[in-house]
Motif scaffolding. Structure first.
Motif, PDB file in Angstrom:
ATOM      1  N   SER A 173      -3.555  13.549  -3.913  1.00 51.63           N
ATOM      2  CA  SER A 173      -4.468  12.481  -4.311  1.00 51.63           C
ATOM      3  C   SER A 173      -3.654  11.219  -4.535  1.00 51.63           C
ATOM      4  CB  SER A 173      -5.207  12.830  -5.610  1.00 51.63           C
ATOM      5  OG  SER A 173      -5.974  14.002  -5.450  1.00 51.63           O
ATOM      6  N   GLN A 174      -4.255  10.073  -4.217  1.00 52.53           N
ATOM      7  CA  GLN A 174      -3.576   8.819  -4.491  1.00 52.53           C
ATOM      8  C   GLN A 174      -4.580   7.683  -4.522  1.00 52.53           C
ATOM      9  OE1 GLN A 174      -0.695   7.637  -1.615  1.00 52.53           O
ATOM     10  NE2 GLN A 174      -1.972   8.110   0.138  1.00 52.53           N
ATOM     11  N   ILE A 175      -4.167   6.574  -5.157  1.00 49.63           N
ATOM     12  CA  ILE A 175      -4.983   5.371  -5.209  1.00 49.63           C
ATOM     13  C   ILE A 175      -4.148   4.225  -4.659  1.00 49.63           C
ATOM     14  CG2 ILE A 175      -6.212   3.734  -6.669  1.00 49.63           C
ATOM     15  CD1 ILE A 175      -6.707   5.999  -8.642  1.00 49.63           C
ATOM     16  N   ILE A 176      -4.645   3.573  -3.618  1.00 47.58           N
ATOM     17  CA  ILE A 176      -3.973   2.425  -3.038  1.00 47.58           C
ATOM     18  C   ILE A 176      -4.966   1.281  -2.946  1.00 47.58           C
ATOM     19  CG2 ILE A 176      -2.885   1.478  -0.965  1.00 47.58           C
ATOM     20  CD1 ILE A 176      -1.547   4.073  -0.477  1.00 47.58           C
ATOM     21  N   GLU A 177      -4.589   0.148  -3.549  1.00 53.97           N
ATOM     22  CA  GLU A 177      -5.447  -1.030  -3.584  1.00 53.97           C
ATOM     23  C   GLU A 177      -6.842  -0.689  -4.100  1.00 53.97           C
ATOM     24  OE1 GLU A 177      -5.380  -3.199   0.046  1.00 53.97           O
ATOM     25  OE2 GLU A 177      -3.212  -3.473   0.025  1.00 53.97           O
ATOM     26  N   GLY A 178      -6.893   0.161  -5.141  1.00 55.26           N
ATOM     27  CA  GLY A 178      -8.143   0.487  -5.801  1.00 55.26           C
ATOM     28  C   GLY A 178      -8.982   1.543  -5.115  1.00 55.26           C
ATOM     29  N   VAL A 179      -8.510   2.073  -3.990  1.00 55.43           N
ATOM     30  CA  VAL A 179      -9.262   3.086  -3.247  1.00 55.43           C
ATOM     31  C   VAL A 179      -8.616   4.454  -3.469  1.00 55.43           C
ATOM     32  CG1 VAL A 179     -10.046   3.861  -0.979  1.00 55.43           C
ATOM     33  CG2 VAL A 179      -9.936   1.407  -1.495  1.00 55.43           C
ATOM     34  N   SER A 180      -9.382   5.402  -4.015  1.00 56.99           N
ATOM     35  CA  SER A 180      -8.855   6.739  -4.274  1.00 56.99           C
ATOM     36  C   SER A 180      -9.124   7.648  -3.082  1.00 56.99           C
ATOM     37  CB  SER A 180      -9.499   7.341  -5.535  1.00 56.99           C
ATOM     38  OG  SER A 180     -10.892   7.494  -5.358  1.00 56.99           O
ATOM     39  N   THR A 181      -8.144   8.459  -2.742  1.00 58.85           N
ATOM     40  CA  THR A 181      -8.258   9.382  -1.618  1.00 58.85           C
ATOM     41  C   THR A 181      -7.768  10.753  -2.043  1.00 58.85           C
ATOM     42  OG1 THR A 181      -7.753   7.531  -0.133  1.00 58.85           O
ATOM     43  CG2 THR A 181      -7.695   9.737   0.811  1.00 58.85           C
ATOM     44  N   ASP A 182      -8.555  11.777  -1.732  1.00 60.46           N
ATOM     45  CA  ASP A 182      -8.199  13.154  -2.070  1.00 60.46           C
ATOM     46  C   ASP A 182      -8.215  13.986  -0.799  1.00 60.46           C
ATOM     47  OD1 ASP A 182      -8.218  13.098  -5.121  1.00 60.46           O
ATOM     48  OD2 ASP A 182     -10.194  12.296  -4.650  1.00 60.46           O
ATOM     49  N   VAL A 183      -7.175  14.802  -0.643  1.00 65.55           N
ATOM     50  CA  VAL A 183      -7.094  15.647   0.532  1.00 65.55           C
ATOM     51  C   VAL A 183      -6.630  17.035   0.141  1.00 65.55           C
ATOM     52  CG1 VAL A 183      -4.717  15.303   1.218  1.00 65.55           C
ATOM     53  CG2 VAL A 183      -6.435  15.542   2.945  1.00 65.55           C
ATOM     54  N   LYS A 184      -7.108  18.029   0.833  1.00 64.50           N
ATOM     55  CA  LYS A 184      -6.687  19.402   0.589  1.00 64.50           C
ATOM     56  C   LYS A 184      -6.253  20.020   1.909  1.00 64.50           C
ATOM     57  CE  LYS A 184      -9.773  20.254  -3.324  1.00 64.50           C
ATOM     58  NZ  LYS A 184     -10.899  21.081  -3.836  1.00 64.50           N
ATOM     59  N   PHE A 185      -5.181  20.822   1.861  1.00 62.33           N
ATOM     60  CA  PHE A 185      -4.725  21.562   3.024  1.00 62.33           C
ATOM     61  C   PHE A 185      -4.882  23.049   2.721  1.00 62.33           C
ATOM     62  CE2 PHE A 185      -2.534  17.621   2.733  1.00 62.33           C
ATOM     63  CZ  PHE A 185      -2.442  17.142   4.021  1.00 62.33           C
TER      64      PHE A 185
END
Length: 213
Positions: A173-185
């Motif tokens: 998970s990370q937040i860049i420029e206010g946008v959060s992104t979650d990924v699962k493998f």
């Protein structure tokens, strides 16, 4: 940008997490880029993540520079779907604003390894299911379901074949420029028999679209 290329371009930023060294942060669709400096977290190094995506026979490349946890340095891996494939490498260096050299991409291998996986792409959902299958090749000996969620904007999913190294990157998970992104493998070494269809678990994977840089 096509749905498949948009989803796969997320991978180019997969390892750019964290905040210790001062490193350049940038992204481009070539083998070089420039950008502002950022302060990385303890345990992170300056990194270059280089990917090549091939869709319907047409290749494209992307480069992301930033901070990567040291355990992900010297990474190489690949994933394939019926419509295309992606190869990715990560290199690192350990001084302020250093520029990691870009290593060679992992070689392609068309030799079948006996694994059969389902293959589908969804550009608007975190789930996809299909009766379409593909035969995995080379080191891609895991079945993959990649799901990516960009908060309030986008959910995507991919099924196909992947290398163990890509599976081992795990959930991020990370937040860049206010946008959060979650990924699962989520990966499995079990596949589909050519003669008997069996639902296989898969892998979930994250990155951010170039529009968010």
């Amino acid at each position: 940008m096509s749905p498949l290329l948009g989803i796969l371009s997320l991978l180019s930023a997969l390892a750019v997490t964290g905040d210790a060294l001062i490193c350049t942060q940038c992204t481009s669709t070539s083998s070089s880029c420039t950008g502002n400096s950022v302060t990385c977290s303890a345990g992170s190094l300056c990194s270059s993540t280089y990917t090549e995506t091939v869709e319907d026979g047409s290749p494209s490349v992307s480069l992301t520079k930033g901070c990567t946890v040291s355990s992900q340095c010297n990474f190489n891996g690949s994933m394939s779907m019926l419509l295309g494939n992606l190869r990715m490498v990560i290199s690192c260096c350990s001084t302020d604003n250093c520029v990691p050299s870009i290593p060679a991409l992992p070689p392609t291998n068309s030799s079948r390894n006996g694994l059969v996986c389902r293959s589908c792409v969804s550009a608007d959902s975190s789930w996809c299911y299909t009766s379409d299958t593909m035969r995995c090749t080379g080191e891609e000996n895991k079945c993959l379901l990649q799901t990516t969620k960009v908060a309030g904007i986008l959910s995507t999913a991919i099924r196909g074949c992947a290398t163990k190294s890509l599976c081992d990157l795990g959930s991020q998970s990370q937040i860049i420029e206010g946008v959060s992104t979650d990924v699962k493998f989520i990966c499995t070494s079990g596949g589909l028999s050519v003669h008997k269809v069996v639902l296989t678990p898969a892998i979930v994977c994250l990155l951010l679209l170039k529009t968010f840089f």
